[in-house]
Structures are given as structure tokens and as C-alpha cells.
Design an enzyme around this catalytic site. Sequence first.
Site, short mmCIF file in Angstrom:
data_model
loop_
_atom_site.label_atom_id
_atom_site.label_comp_id
_atom_site.label_asym_id
_atom_site.label_seq_id
_atom_site.Cartn_x
_atom_site.Cartn_y
_atom_site.Cartn_z
N HIS A 79 0.82 -1.22 0.00
CA HIS A 79 0.00 0.00 0.00
C HIS A 79 0.85 1.26 0.00
O HIS A 79 2.08 1.21 0.15
CB HIS A 79 -0.94 -0.01 1.20
CG HIS A 79 -0.26 0.02 2.54
ND1 HIS A 79 0.17 1.18 3.14
CD2 HIS A 79 0.06 -0.98 3.40
CE1 HIS A 79 0.72 0.91 4.30
NE2 HIS A 79 0.68 -0.41 4.49
N CYS B 101 3.29 -5.05 6.63
CA CYS B 101 2.89 -4.66 5.28
C CYS B 101 4.07 -4.07 4.52
O CYS B 101 5.07 -3.70 5.10
CB CYS B 101 1.75 -3.65 5.33
SG CYS B 101 0.19 -4.37 5.88
#
Length: 234
Positions: free
Chosen positions: A182, A198
Site C-alpha cells: 500500500h 505490510c
Amino acid sequence: MFTRRSFIALGAMTGLVACARPEAVSVTRVVAAPARPVYPSLPDFYGEITGEPYPIPAVPEGSLAPEYWRQEVVNPWPDHAPGTIVVDPDAAILHFVESRENATRYGVGVGAAGFAWEGTARLQFTRKWPRWKVPASMIERQPELEPYSVANGGMDPGPGNPLGARALYLFQNGVDTLYRIHGDAAPQELGKAVSSGCIRMLNQDAIHLYDRSVHGASVIVLPSMKPPGLSALY
């Protein structure tokens, strides 16, 4: 009258002076601050992006080392199909396979030690300006995030949402890994462990990757070879 005896006595006194501890002199040490690295001007694609629902400011000049700039490179993974994403957490680099010969390389920040994920997943779906729905495992560690839980509908998209402008969702054997690629990274975060499991990219790079991503492609996160407990990746 200067006699031999007085010459010897004077010599002895001179010797005593030479061996004496000198008077203490106060010295103030000035420690220079480490010089900030000087980086070349950024490519135009790291400028402000307009036309999005929310503002995406330009990456500040002098804030991003060239090794983390997006660039076309010789594909180091020629045996993988086009669309494959390979993440090397120790190098803080993500490769998107364009063809057998070429790949696009991006600098990234990765999951902090103890929460990182590794393996091969499937790119299940992607989202523009996604909602951030905090998993229960993270709320256990950070109860203050309860308002953004799945049950509460998550956090609205836009400035302040840690997923940024784009998110790619990774599944393994049909199950959500809770691992995302992301946006919303700050330049100084690239190359460091900055998030809970992440892959974080600059919004400019996350949009670029989103636009060429392939539904169902393999996403390979290589195992870290760093000793446990290290927070920096270089």
C-alpha cells in the site's frame, strides 16, 4: 658570577620544569553534526499528483536516496511470469516483472520485526483509496485502534489513512494473509521497518504499481536473513 656550580643547578631546575605536569587548560570540544547526504533532483514522476479525490503532495527534494527511486531494470527474476511481484525485505526493494528481460524496481518500507510475513501469495484484489480495517490481532496490541476495527467499518479513506492512495490485498490458499502492499510511505521510511507486516510505498509508486498490477498474479515475499530484533534493513 656564572660558575660551573650555578650552571649545573640551573640545568637541574630546567629539567624539573620540563617534566612537570602542565597547567590544566580548559578545552571545549566541538562535535560537528553529521553531514546530510546530498541527493540529485528527483524525477518528475515524484511531483504532486492532481486529479485524485485527495491531495498527493510532491516528494520533497533531497529526501529520497536514488537507490529507492522507481526505475526500469534488468529483470533479476526471469523465470517468473509477467505480473509477478517479488519483495526482498532485507534490500527494501520490490520488483514488478514486466517481461523476461525487464522489471520495474521500487523502494519500500517493510513490516517491523516480529510482525513480518513471508511466502508466496495471490494478488486477490486491489483498491483505490481503501478503507483501513484493523485486524483483531493488531487491536490486541493497540487497543486504541478499536474504532477502526472490521466491526466498526474501518477508517475512512483520505489523509491520515495509513493505506494511502492504493492497496493490493494478498491471499494464500483462499485466506486473507492480512498482508498488504500500500501507499502513504514517507520518503525517510523507505529502507526501514516501519509498519506491522505490510509493504509500504510512496503514493506515487503505489499508484504506478496499481495501474500495472495483474489480478491473480503471484506475490513472493522473500524470507529475511537479518538476525531477529533488527529494525533497520540496511
